[in-house]
Each structure stands twice: as structure tokens, then as C-alpha cells.
Enzyme design. Structure first.
Site, short mmCIF file in Angstrom:
data_model
loop_
_atom_site.label_atom_id
_atom_site.label_comp_id
_atom_site.label_asym_id
_atom_site.label_seq_id
_atom_site.Cartn_x
_atom_site.Cartn_y
_atom_site.Cartn_z
N ARG A 121 8.92 3.14 -9.59
CA ARG A 121 9.60 2.25 -8.66
C ARG A 121 9.67 0.82 -9.18
NH1 ARG A 121 8.04 5.58 -3.69
NH2 ARG A 121 9.33 4.83 -1.98
N LYS A 139 15.03 12.71 -1.38
CA LYS A 139 14.33 13.08 -2.62
C LYS A 139 13.31 14.19 -2.37
CE LYS A 139 12.74 8.87 -3.50
NZ LYS A 139 13.24 8.09 -2.34
N ARG A 198 11.47 -2.04 3.04
CA ARG A 198 11.40 -1.03 1.97
C ARG A 198 12.68 -1.06 1.13
NH1 ARG A 198 10.03 3.94 5.61
NH2 ARG A 198 10.07 5.25 3.77
N ARG A 242 13.70 10.67 11.43
CA ARG A 242 12.52 11.33 10.84
C ARG A 242 11.25 10.75 11.45
NH1 ARG A 242 11.64 10.93 4.38
NH2 ARG A 242 10.73 8.90 4.83
N ARG A 253 5.14 8.86 10.68
CA ARG A 253 4.99 7.78 9.70
C ARG A 253 5.37 6.45 10.34
NH1 ARG A 253 7.66 9.28 3.98
NH2 ARG A 253 7.46 7.00 3.85
P1 AMP Z 1 7.68 7.32 0.00
O1 AMP Z 1 7.06 8.48 0.69
O2 AMP Z 1 8.13 7.65 -1.41
O3 AMP Z 1 8.78 6.68 0.79
O4 AMP Z 1 6.54 6.21 -0.18
C1 AMP Z 1 5.91 5.62 0.92
C2 AMP Z 1 5.21 4.35 0.52
O5 AMP Z 1 4.20 4.65 -0.46
C3 AMP Z 1 6.08 3.29 -0.13
O6 AMP Z 1 6.77 2.50 0.80
C4 AMP Z 1 5.06 2.48 -0.91
O7 AMP Z 1 4.31 1.65 -0.06
C5 AMP Z 1 4.11 3.57 -1.41
N1 AMP Z 1 4.56 4.09 -2.72
C6 AMP Z 1 5.01 5.33 -3.00
N2 AMP Z 1 5.34 5.44 -4.30
C7 AMP Z 1 5.10 4.23 -4.85
C8 AMP Z 1 5.24 3.69 -6.17
N3 AMP Z 1 5.73 4.42 -7.17
N4 AMP Z 1 4.86 2.40 -6.36
C9 AMP Z 1 4.36 1.65 -5.37
N5 AMP Z 1 4.23 2.08 -4.11
C10 AMP Z 1 4.58 3.36 -3.84
#
Ligand code: AMP
Length: 403
Positions: free
Chosen positions: A301, A226, A358, A340, A346
Site C-alpha cells: 500500500r 479484492k 481510507r 458491508r 468493522r
Molecule cells: P483492509 O481490510 O485491506 O481494508 O485493511 C484494513 C486496515 O488495515 C487498513 O485501513 C489499514 O489500517 C490496515 N492495513 C491493511 N493492510 C495494510 C498495509 N499494507 N499497510 C498499512 N496498513 C494496512
């Protein structure tokens, strides 16, 4: 005299001005529905000059009722309020004084905007009734700074008068004592207000024309690509990319309250609570009022987030145009994320059990959103396996086919 004015207006037209020029002496009521262009953005007429002046007249009467027996000090907030202050003072024909203050709001990738004072009020204000004349009150951040500034002085009384008031997004911290017009939360320009310093001289108020906006939700499991694809799409379609994950990581890196709160959830691979995430997302959208559209990456989400996004966008005369899912098998995604994790630093990418958590969160809370968007006829699926450029092309085909 009239002939001279007409000659001048013709000259303005010939000089290539984009605003329709007309003679207000001959055609006072002629409000064209023409869109105007400022810095490559289109704006449509919103408030007529007469409406604005009537609102100011009403404010002047209200304020005079309270202050006509003393000499209040009106303080205009530069730059936006200069036209309001001028017309207000013409309408307020009682003893008074006037001064100005200038504030500048800093907009960065933070959850709370910072407003700094550039200029202090020069007058001696001891014992005076001070009435702030603000062009527009929206979130209330500027107001907070003004209240702070004046609380350090020995004024007799301090009141706030706002020509335009966006009640939907105002944080409600202080009472607004006098309001000209309550307006929805749309980006407005004209009558002193600017878009990148343009449009302050317009006699009427215009609002951003949202008709050409595209708002996309990029959907897919962690590692589906994404973020990578959003990077290409934002250039191609001139969109603002909002990655909630990136905003959280930025806050964690900078040690903000939001970052501290989010960290414990993110470290385990859990979702951050809805209230926090929804407020943060709204804040990010508010910070980009002039965007031609958004790519929401990692948001929504949960069902609550999807509903909040629809309601929020609707309140701004906007909508989600399409939700596009990048599809890929779990095993491919796990391999990608672990790879990654070697360079991204991360922690949630480095441990397979966190990655699987996740995915569980996704299956339980995010996957049901497919049905939510299908019901609205907005859901599209794209194969997320293959060459990056090939996938961008697949996404482009979906976007180009949107109405
Ligand atoms: P991402 O970079 O999109 O994979 O997000 C990393 C982490 O941020 C996720 O595993 C969640 O802990 C938190 N996070 C990101 N977006 C959301 C969301 N829309 N709702 C809740 N937690 C989020």
C-alpha cells in the site's frame, strides 16, 4: 552381490517410485537434473550428497578440535536431523555420547510461531558439554525453545551446530557455534528434511521449483472487491491468499501485541506503519513455504512496501507476476462499504468520514504504485463493477494471458 542390488533397484522402479533409482556402487557421481515430485509439488536438485558430507566432515573436525579431550553429549533434533546425526557421528571418531530431542512447531495465523517440546532428553546431563545437532536453523524459533529447555538443566556447556543455516532470516538471538552450509531462504527437502513427511529418505537436498509460481497483487481502493475476488482466484489457481487487513483483524481479535498496535491506526482509517506491516507480511509468506503462489490483497500500500516486497521475493527466487487493479467509482465504493459495515461489524466501514480517510490514504500513498508496476510492465486494470462472476472472469483472462 552387485547383481542382487541391481535386481532390488529394478524392483523399486517397477513398484512405481518417483525418485530416480540408481546404483551408487556403479554410478557414484551420477547426479541427474531431474525434477522430483513430492505430494504434487516439484523440487529440483540443490545440494549433492558429496557437498553435504564434506560440510559434515568439516564440522566434525572443528568440533573435535574443541572437544576431543572430553566426552561431549551430542543431541540430535528429531525428526529432521536423524541423517545428519548418523553421518556426523561416523565422521566424529572420538569419545562421545548421543541422544535426541523432539520438538514440534505449530503454525497458525499468528505473528509468532509457537514451538512445543514433545520429548525431553533422557540422559543425565549434569556437568556434560552438550552440542545440539540441528538439521536447519531458519528463523530461530526452534532454537529459542531448545535454549530454554537446556537452560533448565545443569550442563557444563551448551553449543549449537547447524548443518544448514539460513542467515538471511535468522533472528540472531543466539550464536550458532558451528555451521555446515549457509543457504538462502528457499524451501528445501531431502537428507532428513521433509515436505509433508515425504522426502526424508533422499540422499541429496532438493529445493522447491519456483518456476511455475504465480504471485499476484490485487490492487484497488477499499471496497473494490479484492477480498471477494481473491476467494475465487485462490481456488481456481491454487494460490495462498494473504490479506494484510485480515491478519491485522485476526491479531486484534486475539489481543496480540501486533493487534494492539494496529488497532489505533485501523480504527481511524490510517495505514499501519510500514515496518510493522512489512515484517508481518514476510512472516505470512514464510509460514507457507510450499505454496504454489500468493495473492497479496491489501499489500503493498506504500512505495516502501512495494520495494520491500520485490526485494523479499527476489531473495527467495520469486517475483510479482502481475498487479491487477479493480477499478470502481468512489461513490459506488462508499455505498458498498457502508452496506458491508452493517453486517461485518468493522468500525472502519460504518463511518463515512473514516471511509473517506481510507480513500485519502489510498490516493496519497497507494495510487502512486500504479506507476511503479507500470514501469515494470506488470500493471493491469479490470473493471470492478458488475456481477461477481463476471469480474472473476475478467481477472481470469488477465491471469491466463500472463507468460
Ligand atoms: P483492509 O481490510 O485491506 O481494508 O485493511 C484494513 C486496515 O488495515 C487498513 O485501513 C489499514 O489500517 C490496515 N492495513 C491493511 N493492510 C495494510 C498495509 N499494507 N499497510 C498499512 N496498513 C494496512
Amino acid at each position: 552381490m552387485i547383481a542382487k542390488i541391481h535386481e532390488f533397484l529394478e524392483g523399486m522402479k517397477d513398484a512405481g517410485h518417483t525418485t530416480p533409482k540408481k546404483c551408487y556402487l556403479c554410478q557414484p557421481d551420477q547426479n541427474t537434473d531431474t525434477l522430483i515430485k513430492l505430494n504434487n509439488k516439484l523440487f529440483k536438485p540443490y545440494l549433492k550428497e558429496e557437498q553435504i558430507l564434506a560440510a559434515i566432515e568439516k564440522m566434525a573436525v572443528e568440533i573435535a578440535e574443541d572437544y576431543k579431550d572430553e566426552t561431549p553429549l551430542f543431541v540430535g533434533v528429531l525428526n529432521g536431523a536423524f541423517m545428519f546425526v548418523a553421518d556426523f557421528l561416523k565422521a566424529y571418531q572420538h569419545p562421545c555420547q548421543v541422544s535426541f530431542v523432539r520438538l514440534s512447531s505449530y503454525q497458525g495465523l499468528t505473528s509468532t510461531g509457537i514451538v512445543e517440546t514433545l520429548l525431553d532428553v533422557q540422559e543425565d546431563m549434569e556437568g556434560k558439554s552438550v552440542i545440539i545437532l540441528e538439521d536447519v536453523v531458519d528463523t530461530g524459533r526452534t532454537l529459542k525453545q531448545l535454549v530454554h529447555l537446556f537452560s533448565q538443566t545443569n550442563v557444563k556447556e551448551f553449543k549449537i551446530a547447524a548443518l544448514f543455516y539460513k542467515s538471511e532470516i535468522y533472528n540472531g538471538e543466539y550464536a550458532i557455534d558451528y555451521v555446515g552450509l549457509e543457504i538462502p531462504d528457499n524451501f528445501i527437502v531431502g537428507y532428513g528434511l521433509d515436505y509433508n513427511e515425504m522426502g526424508r529418505n533422499l540422499r541429496e537436498v532438493y529445493q522447491l521449483n519456483q518456476a511455475d509460481m504465480i504471485n499476484l497483487v490485487l490492487f484497488g481502493k477499499p471496497g473494490a472487491g479484492k477480498g471477494t475476488q481473491a476467494g475465487f482466484l485462490k481456488e481456481k489457481y491454487n494460490l495462498k491468499h494473504i490479506s494484510t487487513g485480515d491478519v491485522f483483524r485476526y491479531n486484534i481479535k486475539n489481543g496480540t501485541e501486533l493487534g494492539k498496535l494496529a488497532k489505533s491506526y485501523i480504527d481511524k482509517g490510517d495505514l499501519v506503519p510500514d515496518e510493522v506491516t512489512i515484517d508481518m507480511l514476510k512472516d505470512e509468506v514464510e509460514k507457507n513455504p510450499e505454496a504454489s503462489g500468493f495473492i497479496f490483497d491489501g499489500f503493498p500500500r506504500t512505495a516502501a512496501q512495494a520495494e520491500a516486497l520485490d526485494n523479499f521475493l527476489e531473495s527467495k527466487d520469486m517475483k510479482v507476476n502481475a498487479t491487477i487493479a479493480l477499478e470502481a467509482d468512489d461513490e459506488v465504493l462508499i455505498a458498498r462499504l457502508l452496506e458491508r459495515g452493517k453486517s461485518s461489524g468493522r468500525s472502519d466501514d460504518q463511518d463515512e468520514s473514516k471511509i473517506r480517510n481510507r480513500f485519502d490514504e489510498y490516493n496519497e500513498k497507494t495510487a502512486p504504485l500504479k506507476a511503479y508496476y507500470e514501469k515494470q510492465g506488470k500493471f493491469h486494470s479490470v473493471n470492478g463493477i458488475g456481477d461477481i462472476a463476471e469480474i472473476t472472469e475478467r481477472l481470469g483472462k488477465v491471469i491466463d494471458a500472463l507468460d
